[in-house]
Design an enzyme around this catalytic site. Structure first.
Site, mmCIF file in Angstrom:
data_model
loop_
_atom_site.group_PDB
_atom_site.id
_atom_site.type_symbol
_atom_site.label_atom_id
_atom_site.label_comp_id
_atom_site.label_asym_id
_atom_site.label_seq_id
_atom_site.Cartn_x
_atom_site.Cartn_y
_atom_site.Cartn_z
ATOM 1 N N ASN A 212 0.828 42.894 78.810
ATOM 2 C CA ASN A 212 0.665 43.868 79.889
ATOM 3 C C ASN A 212 -0.577 43.585 80.733
ATOM 4 O O ASN A 212 -0.948 44.397 81.573
ATOM 5 C CB ASN A 212 0.579 45.297 79.326
ATOM 6 C CG ASN A 212 1.897 45.712 78.718
ATOM 7 O OD1 ASN A 212 2.952 45.237 79.141
ATOM 8 N ND2 ASN A 212 1.856 46.564 77.710
ATOM 9 N N LYS B 202 5.394 33.384 74.712
ATOM 10 C CA LYS B 202 6.069 34.681 74.555
ATOM 11 C C LYS B 202 6.749 34.767 73.184
ATOM 12 O O LYS B 202 6.699 35.806 72.518
ATOM 13 C CB LYS B 202 7.102 34.859 75.684
ATOM 14 C CG LYS B 202 7.912 36.116 75.559
ATOM 15 C CD LYS B 202 7.626 37.128 76.607
ATOM 16 C CE LYS B 202 8.256 38.463 76.271
ATOM 17 N NZ LYS B 202 8.790 39.163 77.404
ATOM 18 N N GLU C 126 5.800 45.947 70.051
ATOM 19 C CA GLU C 126 4.605 46.245 70.846
ATOM 20 C C GLU C 126 3.694 47.284 70.198
ATOM 21 O O GLU C 126 3.250 48.249 70.821
ATOM 22 C CB GLU C 126 4.993 46.689 72.274
ATOM 23 C CG GLU C 126 3.838 46.538 73.248
ATOM 24 C CD GLU C 126 4.215 46.781 74.700
ATOM 25 O OE1 GLU C 126 5.141 46.131 75.195
ATOM 26 O OE2 GLU C 126 3.564 47.620 75.325
ATOM 27 N N ARG D 157 1.540 42.462 71.283
ATOM 28 C CA ARG D 157 2.433 42.324 72.444
ATOM 29 C C ARG D 157 1.880 43.017 73.688
ATOM 30 O O ARG D 157 2.247 42.694 74.815
ATOM 31 C CB ARG D 157 3.840 42.837 72.096
ATOM 32 C CG ARG D 157 4.864 42.530 73.174
ATOM 33 C CD ARG D 157 6.287 42.683 72.697
ATOM 34 N NE ARG D 157 7.223 42.445 73.777
ATOM 35 C CZ ARG D 157 8.540 42.362 73.643
ATOM 36 N NH1 ARG D 157 9.083 42.498 72.448
ATOM 37 N NH2 ARG D 157 9.323 42.144 74.680
ATOM 38 N N LYS E 282 13.389 43.440 75.246
ATOM 39 C CA LYS E 282 13.175 44.725 75.922
ATOM 40 C C LYS E 282 14.325 44.953 76.897
ATOM 41 O O LYS E 282 14.583 44.120 77.766
ATOM 42 C CB LYS E 282 11.850 44.712 76.700
ATOM 43 C CG LYS E 282 10.634 44.969 75.838
ATOM 44 C CD LYS E 282 9.395 45.144 76.698
ATOM 45 C CE LYS E 282 8.177 45.434 75.855
ATOM 46 N NZ LYS E 282 6.939 45.494 76.672
ATOM 47 N N HIS F 240 7.374 42.145 91.793
ATOM 48 C CA HIS F 240 6.688 42.454 90.532
ATOM 49 C C HIS F 240 5.539 41.468 90.244
ATOM 50 O O HIS F 240 4.411 41.860 89.965
ATOM 51 C CB HIS F 240 7.692 42.436 89.382
ATOM 52 C CG HIS F 240 7.074 42.665 88.040
ATOM 53 N ND1 HIS F 240 6.535 43.873 87.656
ATOM 54 C CD2 HIS F 240 6.871 41.815 87.000
ATOM 55 C CE1 HIS F 240 6.044 43.765 86.430
ATOM 56 N NE2 HIS F 240 6.236 42.525 86.005
ATOM 57 N N HIS G 84 2.384 48.194 87.628
ATOM 58 C CA HIS G 84 3.386 49.258 87.545
ATOM 59 C C HIS G 84 3.047 50.403 88.474
ATOM 60 O O HIS G 84 3.925 51.008 89.091
ATOM 61 C CB HIS G 84 3.521 49.762 86.095
ATOM 62 C CG HIS G 84 4.230 48.791 85.210
ATOM 63 N ND1 HIS G 84 4.022 48.724 83.856
ATOM 64 C CD2 HIS G 84 5.146 47.829 85.500
ATOM 65 C CE1 HIS G 84 4.791 47.758 83.345
ATOM 66 N NE2 HIS G 84 5.472 47.208 84.321
ATOM 67 N N ARG H 238 26.995 51.433 69.304
ATOM 68 C CA ARG H 238 25.721 51.282 68.559
ATOM 69 C C ARG H 238 25.194 49.848 68.548
ATOM 70 O O ARG H 238 24.404 49.473 67.689
ATOM 71 C CB ARG H 238 25.847 51.799 67.121
ATOM 72 C CG ARG H 238 26.243 53.259 67.053
ATOM 73 C CD ARG H 238 26.059 53.803 65.659
ATOM 74 N NE ARG H 238 26.518 55.179 65.623
ATOM 75 C CZ ARG H 238 27.768 55.547 65.365
ATOM 76 N NH1 ARG H 238 28.675 54.635 65.080
ATOM 77 N NH2 ARG H 238 28.090 56.818 65.363
ATOM 78 N N GLU I 91 3.816 35.519 86.034
ATOM 79 C CA GLU I 91 3.875 35.916 84.616
ATOM 80 C C GLU I 91 3.478 34.757 83.694
ATOM 81 O O GLU I 91 2.901 34.968 82.631
ATOM 82 C CB GLU I 91 5.279 36.416 84.249
ATOM 83 C CG GLU I 91 5.699 37.714 84.939
ATOM 84 C CD GLU I 91 5.099 38.985 84.294
ATOM 85 O OE1 GLU I 91 4.252 38.882 83.391
ATOM 86 O OE2 GLU I 91 5.507 40.080 84.724
ATOM 87 N N HIS J 55 -0.595 44.581 84.260
ATOM 88 C CA HIS J 55 0.561 45.450 84.472
ATOM 89 C C HIS J 55 0.232 46.930 84.674
ATOM 90 O O HIS J 55 1.056 47.667 85.193
ATOM 91 C CB HIS J 55 1.570 45.295 83.325
ATOM 92 C CG HIS J 55 2.391 44.043 83.459
ATOM 93 N ND1 HIS J 55 1.821 42.787 83.444
ATOM 94 C CD2 HIS J 55 3.723 43.849 83.637
ATOM 95 C CE1 HIS J 55 2.784 41.882 83.583
ATOM 96 N NE2 HIS J 55 3.941 42.495 83.706
HETATM 97 N N1 GLY Z 1 7.204 41.748 79.697
HETATM 98 C C1 GLY Z 1 6.377 42.157 78.620
HETATM 99 C C2 GLY Z 1 7.035 42.136 77.296
HETATM 100 O O1 GLY Z 1 8.118 41.604 77.153
HETATM 101 O O2 GLY Z 1 6.478 42.661 76.359
#
Ligand code: GLY
Length: 333
Positions: free
Chosen positions: A232, A214, A224, A228, A136, A252, A239, A114, A178, A235
């Site tokens: 994107n 960030k 998010e 957040r 993430k 990417h 994606h 956990r 990025e 993106h």
């Molecule tokens: N790479 C986008 C984020 O961490 O939200």
């Protein structure tokens, strides 16, 4: 040395930027316990060896390099090793590698018993700038990127710029895409700095300033729910390109570069294009709008309904719009 303290509900941790900092991790992290180190065969082996030498008791898993490693199969392998090695809740996982290794090892840490402690030593510009901060973690599944995962904040992140020296130029630009994304939407001053002085020429400074952006975003919106989503920018297209059209041929950050160009116009597009060109990043879609829309549709099928597109109306600003997936082609034109 620069220390950024990230404060979220899911955890408070320091991101340290220090040239040669990998050698010092035992001074700042609790490594006096069993540590599973996860790396891949594209990362110079001496990085994981250095990390291991700083732990009291560790074992290292070296996975094949590439996106295919971010799989449930790899995850099973990690869980198996953790159980075999009788790791307990007080032990830790450390990633030494790029985003694939970080996302996978982070998810293994998030789920084993956990959730156990996770440290990250990102070895690519892309993972230093973006994926190592913010918690993430995920694996790809059923043809979708990052579809199974968790938010799991690390206990510490070490950005050691000396680890970037072995990277090819294309990989450096891949990551800087990025940083350009964050500057374009959230920090006009950083964008101007990049225009005037270059991102490649000021790699460490640009990485640290991007991570600072960030940090602010993640602290304001860890899960998010709103802000957040600005990360994107570029993106939705990226994606789609990655999952359907060019998974193995475009990196990417290259897909993000093209995706950002699709989401701005006029002077902003001109300025963004110039910055991306200087980094030898692509700025033109490698397919037609129809094919792209189909790819977006496939990519977003799992989320259903509307998609949030992020645009950059002027440098240093952003807009988010919810549009039905079916309207995406019209939106692009
Ligand atoms: N790479 C986008 C984020 O961490 O939200």
């Amino acid at each position: 040395m620069t220390r950024l303290s990230v404060k979220t509900a899911g955890g408070v941790y320091d991101v340290i930027s220090e040239r040669g900092g990998l050698q010092n991790i035992s001074k700042i992290w609790e490594l006096d316990r069993k540590v599973m180190i996860v790396t891949d065969d594209g990362v110079p082996s001496q990085y994981a060896e250095m990390a291991a030498s700083r732990c009291k008791s560790s074992f290292t898993l070296t996975l094949p390099q590439g996106e295919a490693t971010k799989s449930v199969k790899s995850l099973l392998l990690l869980w198996e090793r953790m159980a075999e090695e009788k790791m307990t809740r007080t032990d830790a996982v450390m990633a030494v590698g790029g985003g694939v290794v970080g996302d996978l090892a982070g998810f293994a840490a998030a789920t084993y018993m956990r959730g156990i402690d996770f440290y990250n030593v990102p070895t690519t510009v892309l993972s230093q700038v973006d994926s190592s901060v913010g918690g993430k973690t995920a694996v790809d599944f059923a043809g979708y990127k990052n579809i199974v995962g968790a938010f799991w904040q690390p206990r510490g992140v070490m950005l050691d710029s000396s680890l970037l020296e072995t990277l090819p130029e294309r990989q450096i630009s891949n990551g800087l895409s990025e940083a350009v994304k964050m500057a374009a939407t959230l920090d006009g001053e950083l964008f101007r700095f990049i225009e005037e002085n270059g991102a490649r020429e000021n790699l460490e400074e640009v990485i640290v300033r991007a991570v600072g952006i960030k940090k602010r975003v993640v602290e304001a919106d860890e899960r998010e729910a709103g802000l957040r989503k600005v990360l994107n920018f570029g993106h939705t297209v990226a994606h789609a390109l990655e999952s359907r059209l060019a998974f193995d041929t475009m990196y990417h950050g290259e897909c993000v570069a093209v995706g950002m160009m699709c989401m701005c116009s006029g002077d902003t597009r001109r300025r963004l294009g110039a910055v991306l060109d200087r980094l030898s990043l692509p700025t033109v879609l490698p397919c037609g709008a129809g094919e792209l829309t189909e790819a977006v549709f496939h990519d977003k099928k799992a989320s259903g309904g509307d998609i949030t597109v992020v645009t950059c109306p002027s440098v240093g600003s952003y807009e988010m719009k919810n549009i039905p997936i079916g309207d995406f082609e019209k939106f692009l034109s």
